[in-house]
Design a protein around this motif. Structure first.
Motif, PDB file in Angstrom:
ATOM      1  N   UNK A 175      19.250   1.961  -8.639  1.00 30.77           N
ATOM      2  CA  UNK A 175      20.022   2.524  -7.570  1.00 30.77           C
ATOM      3  C   UNK A 175      20.542   3.837  -7.641  1.00 30.77           C
ATOM      4  N   UNK A 176      20.167   4.715  -8.697  1.00 30.93           N
ATOM      5  CA  UNK A 176      20.633   5.890  -9.041  1.00 30.93           C
ATOM      6  C   UNK A 176      20.079   6.954  -7.909  1.00 30.93           C
ATOM      7  N   UNK A 177      18.562   6.718  -7.570  1.00 29.87           N
ATOM      8  CA  UNK A 177      17.808   7.619  -6.660  1.00 29.87           C
ATOM      9  C   UNK A 177      17.156   6.635  -5.591  1.00 29.87           C
ATOM     10  N   UNK A 178      16.464   7.353  -4.628  1.00 29.94           N
ATOM     11  CA  UNK A 178      15.856   6.382  -3.850  1.00 29.94           C
ATOM     12  C   UNK A 178      14.241   7.361  -3.848  1.00 29.94           C
ATOM     13  N   UNK A 179      13.628   6.571  -4.719  1.00 29.98           N
ATOM     14  CA  UNK A 179      12.039   7.298  -4.987  1.00 29.98           C
ATOM     15  C   UNK A 179      10.987   6.347  -4.324  1.00 29.98           C
ATOM     16  N   UNK A 180      11.248   5.696  -3.261  1.00 33.97           N
ATOM     17  CA  UNK A 180      10.238   4.776  -2.606  1.00 33.97           C
ATOM     18  C   UNK A 180       9.044   5.651  -2.299  1.00 33.97           C
ATOM     19  N   UNK A 181       9.019   6.835  -1.611  1.00 32.54           N
ATOM     20  CA  UNK A 181       7.821   7.622  -1.457  1.00 32.54           C
ATOM     21  C   UNK A 181       7.133   7.819  -2.651  1.00 32.54           C
ATOM     22  N   UNK A 182       7.615   8.323  -3.542  1.00 30.36           N
ATOM     23  CA  UNK A 182       7.068   8.844  -4.949  1.00 30.36           C
ATOM     24  C   UNK A 182       6.272   7.415  -5.556  1.00 30.36           C
ATOM     25  N   UNK A 183       7.282   6.515  -5.448  1.00 28.42           N
ATOM     26  CA  UNK A 183       6.799   5.069  -6.080  1.00 28.42           C
ATOM     27  C   UNK A 183       5.662   4.528  -5.407  1.00 28.42           C
ATOM     28  N   UNK A 184       5.692   4.459  -4.041  1.00 29.78           N
ATOM     29  CA  UNK A 184       4.504   3.972  -3.355  1.00 29.78           C
ATOM     30  C   UNK A 184       3.372   4.889  -3.483  1.00 29.78           C
ATOM     31  N   UNK A 185       3.513   6.035  -3.498  1.00 29.63           N
ATOM     32  CA  UNK A 185       2.285   6.919  -3.441  1.00 29.63           C
ATOM     33  C   UNK A 185       1.360   6.434  -4.968  1.00 29.63           C
ATOM     34  N   UNK A 186       2.207   6.432  -6.094  1.00 25.84           N
ATOM     35  CA  UNK A 186       1.477   6.374  -7.538  1.00 25.84           C
ATOM     36  C   UNK A 186       1.194   4.734  -7.224  1.00 25.84           C
ATOM     37  N   UNK A 187       1.807   3.866  -6.751  1.00 25.97           N
ATOM     38  CA  UNK A 187       1.317   2.489  -6.824  1.00 25.97           C
ATOM     39  C   UNK A 187      -0.054   2.194  -6.139  1.00 25.97           C
ATOM     40  N   UNK A 188      -0.149   3.046  -4.879  1.00 28.58           N
ATOM     41  CA  UNK A 188      -1.323   2.694  -4.198  1.00 28.58           C
ATOM     42  C   UNK A 188      -2.300   3.697  -4.843  1.00 28.58           C
ATOM     43  N   UNK A 189      -2.200   4.703  -5.441  1.00 29.41           N
ATOM     44  CA  UNK A 189      -3.140   5.395  -5.979  1.00 29.41           C
ATOM     45  C   UNK A 189      -3.745   4.428  -7.045  1.00 29.41           C
ATOM     46  N   UNK A 190      -2.864   3.789  -7.995  1.00 29.10           N
ATOM     47  CA  UNK A 190      -3.265   3.135  -9.199  1.00 29.10           C
ATOM     48  C   UNK A 190      -3.998   1.879  -8.815  1.00 29.10           C
ATOM     49  N   UNK A 191      -3.700   1.217  -7.741  1.00 28.08           N
ATOM     50  CA  UNK A 191      -4.218   0.050  -7.226  1.00 28.08           C
ATOM     51  C   UNK A 191      -5.607   0.196  -6.682  1.00 28.08           C
TER      52      UNK A 191
END
Length: 223
Positions: free
Chosen positions: A187-203
């Protein structure tokens, strides 16, 4: 985020604000080997587009890049795939060729008036729509990714961005990605966009190019 984009030329600043990992921030994300291979490549398509409109104003260049990148290669693609997947026919009447050509020929003052976007359209439709609609703010279709990554998608996130997997692939810097994951989960930062991009790429990569056995969470997502 606004200040980060100010280091770029005016015509490409909006693209940097829209992007998840702007080129000047790709170094901590990419592995050293990948960084050497992709040096200077990130903005090559943009440079090609800009050469076609080199004699136009900054406003026109911004609009042209928005159409060629974000609209053509992102928004319209997603709308088409989502609608076709559910057997829906979607049309974009404002993208009629005659309408687009007419609008491209208009002076910038009819496209943006101060901070009012779609100025001409709002003025044209104000008396044709119910009160307030023509002047209300733009409304997107956001989903609660930040919350999901800390709850029902937490397991998937940790599996897909597992440091050992990233280390074996040699594409992303495991330490940097790990900091994004931990800061978001804590909860220190909101990295939803970064993590979503990386997750979708890896999937995507695991589905079409993967050589390792997918984890249970990844298999469930693919199913």
């Amino acid at each position: 985020r606004l200040l980060n984009g100010m280091t770029y030329p005016e015509e490409i600043r909006p693209l940097m604000w829209l992007s998840t990992f702007p080129p000047d921030k790709s170094s901590p994300l990419s592995s050293e080997a990948l960084e050497q291979r992709q040096e200077g490549a990130a903005l090559a398509p943009t440079d090609d587009h800009l050469r076609r409109v080199s004699d136009r104003s900054v406003d026109d260049k911004v609009i042209y890049l928005y159409v060629k990148h974000y609209l053509q290669d992102d928004i319209l693609v997603k709308v088409d795939r989502a609608s076709m997947a559910t057997s829906l026919e979607v049309r974009a009447p404002f993208l009629d060729v005659n309408v687009v050509e007419f609008l491209c020929a208009l002076p910038a003052r009819y496209k943006l008036r101060g901070l009012t976007r779609k100025y001409l359209l709002r003025r044209l439709m104000r008396d044709r729509l119910p009160p307030g609609i023509a002047d209300r703010p733009k409304k997107g279709f956001g989903i609660p990714l930040a919350k999901w990554f800390r709850s029902e998608m937490r397991e998937l996130l940790l599996e897909v961005l597992d440091p050992q997997r990233l280390e074996r692939e040699g594409i992303f810097n495991p330490a940097y990605v790990g900091r994004l994951v931990q800061d978001h989960l804590a909860g220190r930062r909101d990295y939803r966009k970064e993590l979503w991009t990386l997750t979708v790429f890896r999937l995507w990569k695991e589905r079409w190019l993967g050589t390792t056995t997918p984890s249970p969470a990844m298999e469930e997502c693919r199913g």
